[in-house]
Design a protein around this motif. Sequence first.
Motif, mmCIF file in Angstrom:
data_model
loop_
_atom_site.group_PDB
_atom_site.id
_atom_site.type_symbol
_atom_site.label_atom_id
_atom_site.label_comp_id
_atom_site.label_asym_id
_atom_site.label_seq_id
_atom_site.Cartn_x
_atom_site.Cartn_y
_atom_site.Cartn_z
ATOM 1 N N ASP A 96 0.817 -1.219 0.000
ATOM 2 C CA ASP A 96 0.000 0.000 0.000
ATOM 3 C C ASP A 96 0.850 1.268 0.000
ATOM 4 O O ASP A 96 0.294 2.367 0.175
ATOM 5 C CB ASP A 96 -0.917 0.014 1.229
ATOM 6 N N ARG A 97 2.155 1.139 -0.178
ATOM 7 C CA ARG A 97 3.102 2.260 -0.235
ATOM 8 C C ARG A 97 3.213 3.013 1.094
ATOM 9 O O ARG A 97 3.780 4.100 1.137
ATOM 10 C CB ARG A 97 2.703 3.257 -1.334
ATOM 11 N N GLU A 98 2.687 2.439 2.175
ATOM 12 C CA GLU A 98 2.788 3.121 3.460
ATOM 13 C C GLU A 98 4.218 3.084 3.989
ATOM 14 O O GLU A 98 4.688 4.063 4.589
ATOM 15 C CB GLU A 98 1.823 2.489 4.465
ATOM 16 N N LEU A 99 4.924 1.981 3.771
ATOM 17 C CA LEU A 99 6.326 1.923 4.164
ATOM 18 C C LEU A 99 7.163 2.905 3.354
ATOM 19 O O LEU A 99 8.129 3.488 3.867
ATOM 20 C CB LEU A 99 6.869 0.502 3.997
ATOM 21 N N THR A 100 6.798 3.092 2.097
ATOM 22 C CA THR A 100 7.521 4.060 1.262
ATOM 23 C C THR A 100 7.384 5.473 1.813
ATOM 24 O O THR A 100 8.359 6.241 1.875
ATOM 25 C CB THR A 100 6.980 3.999 -0.171
ATOM 26 N N VAL A 101 6.174 5.822 2.241
ATOM 27 C CA VAL A 101 5.952 7.145 2.823
ATOM 28 C C VAL A 101 6.731 7.292 4.124
ATOM 29 O O VAL A 101 7.326 8.352 4.403
ATOM 30 C CB VAL A 101 4.447 7.377 3.048
ATOM 31 N N MET A 102 6.741 6.240 4.948
ATOM 32 C CA MET A 102 7.469 6.305 6.217
ATOM 33 C C MET A 102 8.964 6.442 5.977
ATOM 34 O O MET A 102 9.655 7.199 6.686
ATOM 35 C CB MET A 102 7.186 5.048 7.038
ATOM 36 N N ARG A 103 9.496 5.724 4.975
ATOM 37 C CA ARG A 103 10.915 5.864 4.656
ATOM 38 C C ARG A 103 11.207 7.281 4.147
ATOM 39 O O ARG A 103 12.241 7.873 4.471
ATOM 40 C CB ARG A 103 11.313 4.841 3.600
ATOM 41 N N ALA A 105 9.751 9.888 4.997
ATOM 42 C CA ALA A 105 9.718 10.797 6.147
ATOM 43 C C ALA A 105 10.982 10.701 6.992
ATOM 44 O O ALA A 105 11.137 11.465 7.947
ATOM 45 C CB ALA A 105 8.499 10.494 7.009
ATOM 46 N N GLY A 106 11.883 9.765 6.637
ATOM 47 C CA GLY A 106 13.165 9.668 7.319
ATOM 48 C C GLY A 106 13.255 8.579 8.360
ATOM 49 O O GLY A 106 14.214 8.549 9.143
ATOM 50 N N LEU A 107 12.266 7.676 8.406
ATOM 51 C CA LEU A 107 12.307 6.607 9.402
ATOM 52 C C LEU A 107 13.315 5.541 8.988
ATOM 53 O O LEU A 107 13.351 5.101 7.836
ATOM 54 C CB LEU A 107 10.928 5.980 9.562
ATOM 55 N N SER A 108 14.116 5.108 9.930
ATOM 56 C CA SER A 108 15.124 4.079 9.691
ATOM 57 C C SER A 108 14.499 2.695 9.799
ATOM 58 O O SER A 108 13.374 2.540 10.282
ATOM 59 C CB SER A 108 16.245 4.222 10.711
ATOM 60 N N PRO A 109 15.219 1.648 9.377
ATOM 61 C CA PRO A 109 14.697 0.282 9.553
ATOM 62 C C PRO A 109 14.365 -0.056 11.000
ATOM 63 O O PRO A 109 13.394 -0.762 11.270
ATOM 64 C CB PRO A 109 15.839 -0.588 9.016
ATOM 65 N N LEU A 372 23.369 1.773 13.695
ATOM 66 C CA LEU A 372 23.815 1.991 15.069
ATOM 67 C C LEU A 372 25.320 2.194 15.175
ATOM 68 O O LEU A 372 25.822 2.556 16.242
ATOM 69 C CB LEU A 372 23.393 0.799 15.942
ATOM 70 N N LEU A 373 26.054 1.945 14.073
ATOM 71 C CA LEU A 373 27.481 2.106 14.112
ATOM 72 C C LEU A 373 27.859 3.579 14.196
ATOM 73 O O LEU A 373 27.137 4.445 13.703
ATOM 74 C CB LEU A 373 28.121 1.496 12.845
ATOM 75 N N PRO A 374 28.994 3.896 14.820
ATOM 76 C CA PRO A 374 29.424 5.313 14.918
ATOM 77 C C PRO A 374 29.618 5.922 13.532
ATOM 78 O O PRO A 374 30.140 5.284 12.612
ATOM 79 C CB PRO A 374 30.744 5.223 15.681
ATOM 80 N N GLY A 375 29.203 7.137 13.376
ATOM 81 C CA GLY A 375 29.370 7.830 12.103
ATOM 82 C C GLY A 375 28.161 7.762 11.212
ATOM 83 O O GLY A 375 28.088 8.474 10.207
ATOM 84 N N THR A 376 27.201 6.883 11.508
ATOM 85 C CA THR A 376 25.990 6.788 10.706
ATOM 86 C C THR A 376 24.953 7.705 11.273
ATOM 87 O O THR A 376 24.851 7.921 12.483
ATOM 88 C CB THR A 376 25.458 5.349 10.688
ATOM 89 N N ARG A 377 24.138 8.233 10.419
ATOM 90 C CA ARG A 377 23.081 9.146 10.826
ATOM 91 C C ARG A 377 21.749 8.569 10.357
ATOM 92 O O ARG A 377 21.404 8.667 9.197
ATOM 93 C CB ARG A 377 23.288 10.523 10.233
ATOM 94 N N ALA A 378 21.077 7.947 11.251
ATOM 95 C CA ALA A 378 19.772 7.372 10.931
ATOM 96 C C ALA A 378 18.760 7.982 11.872
ATOM 97 O O ALA A 378 18.949 8.019 13.074
ATOM 98 C CB ALA A 378 19.788 5.842 11.097
ATOM 99 N N ARG A 379 17.718 8.453 11.297
ATOM 100 C CA ARG A 379 16.682 9.096 12.099
ATOM 101 C C ARG A 379 15.697 8.059 12.609
ATOM 102 O O ARG A 379 15.187 7.267 11.827
ATOM 103 C CB ARG A 379 15.950 10.121 11.239
ATOM 104 N N THR A 380 15.499 8.018 13.897
ATOM 105 C CA THR A 380 14.498 7.122 14.498
ATOM 106 C C THR A 380 13.472 7.978 15.182
ATOM 107 O O THR A 380 13.782 8.693 16.126
ATOM 108 C CB THR A 380 15.173 6.174 15.509
ATOM 109 N N ALA A 381 12.237 7.876 14.724
ATOM 110 C CA ALA A 381 11.163 8.699 15.299
ATOM 111 C C ALA A 381 10.515 7.968 16.421
ATOM 112 O O ALA A 381 10.440 6.756 16.418
ATOM 113 C CB ALA A 381 10.141 9.019 14.222
#
Length: 381
Positions: A96-103, A105-109, A372-381
């Motif tokens: 339903d493309r809902e995961l696409t919208v969430m990604r 929006a910047g949500l990480s795995p 979660l590794l140092p130097g990575t920038r992943a946004r978790t809402a």
Amino acid sequence: MTVRSSPSWLKSYLSTLDRYVFHQLLIALLATTGGLAALIWLMQSLRFVSLVVDRGLSLRVFIELTSLLIPSFVAVVLPITTFVVSLFVYQRLAGDRELTVMRAAGLSPLALARPGLACAVMASLLGFMLNLWIVPTSYHHFRQFEFQIRNKMAAFMLQEGVFTKVSDVMTVYIRERSHDGTLHGIVVEDDRQPNNRATILAERGTMMIVNDTPRVILYDGSRQVIDHKTGRLDMLVFQQDSMDLSSTHQEDARFRDAAEMSLHELLNPDPKEVSSRDTGKFKVEGWRRLTSPLTCFSFAMVGLFAVLRGVFSRHGNIKRPLAAVLSVVGLLAVNLLLQNLASRNMVLIPLIPLVALLPGVVCAAILFVPELLPGTRARTA
């Protein structure tokens, strides 16, 4: 997107998107687990139809007896339904493309998998509660109830004009039962002694309990036995006699099954109750109780890994869900094979928790460690 039915504590710890996905996972898990457990209960309860037909049990007693098996069915199907629900709900969100919208929006795995992880943890906790407490208790009550029906209660369910099979070696017929409970026109076929089978006739009799065992007091009757050596009929006429209507005396001492023992009794079998040949089976059953709830987490992680790992395809991708299903089927087969081998060779027992937990840890590491590794920038809402 809101979930009106979410508890207050859930709202304080999970975001709106998390509650939205978690609500779908929870409803699907309850419906799938309940439906599958009910289907297994319906199939397995057919084994006890003979108690209704042969012993004259009421429908209420039949349902009460078989319902004690439901917790064990839930414990068996819970890891499978947790995987199916995780895979199906997230696959539907992707379709339903809902995961696409969430990604977008910047949500990480990790943020996307948070509701699935919460559902998997809840299923694991429920699995521990079932395996360590509810299932042994309910199965113990089931065995006791079944034993009571087969050896005690059935004797009081004699029907007028019907040959009632009280046990595998005894059949009773009564012509009628008066209002005060007196039995009239009694015929008993007693085969408890294969070399001394008897047919007992009595004008009347009364039922009573002696030492927690059903007995019938017979009046004005006869006991007829055929002598196998001479072929003659030996008849004993009596004015009063008593007879035990339970099963053979060897059945009076009921041995406990492994499924109704506590975890401590399984991991430390009593040599008086368990032979040395069966020690491995009991220990494997104990470790199965400890590790089976962990497969809820592992199987859920396999489903989440199949959906959240990889690039998006607008045409859909059936290969990853199919690979996840085949992986879980393979893990179930490996678990069953390993438990069978470990019961014969206890050196393999440490592999049981390893096989149960390792797939989930590997999938979680591949999916979450990069962000979660140092130097990575992943946004978790």
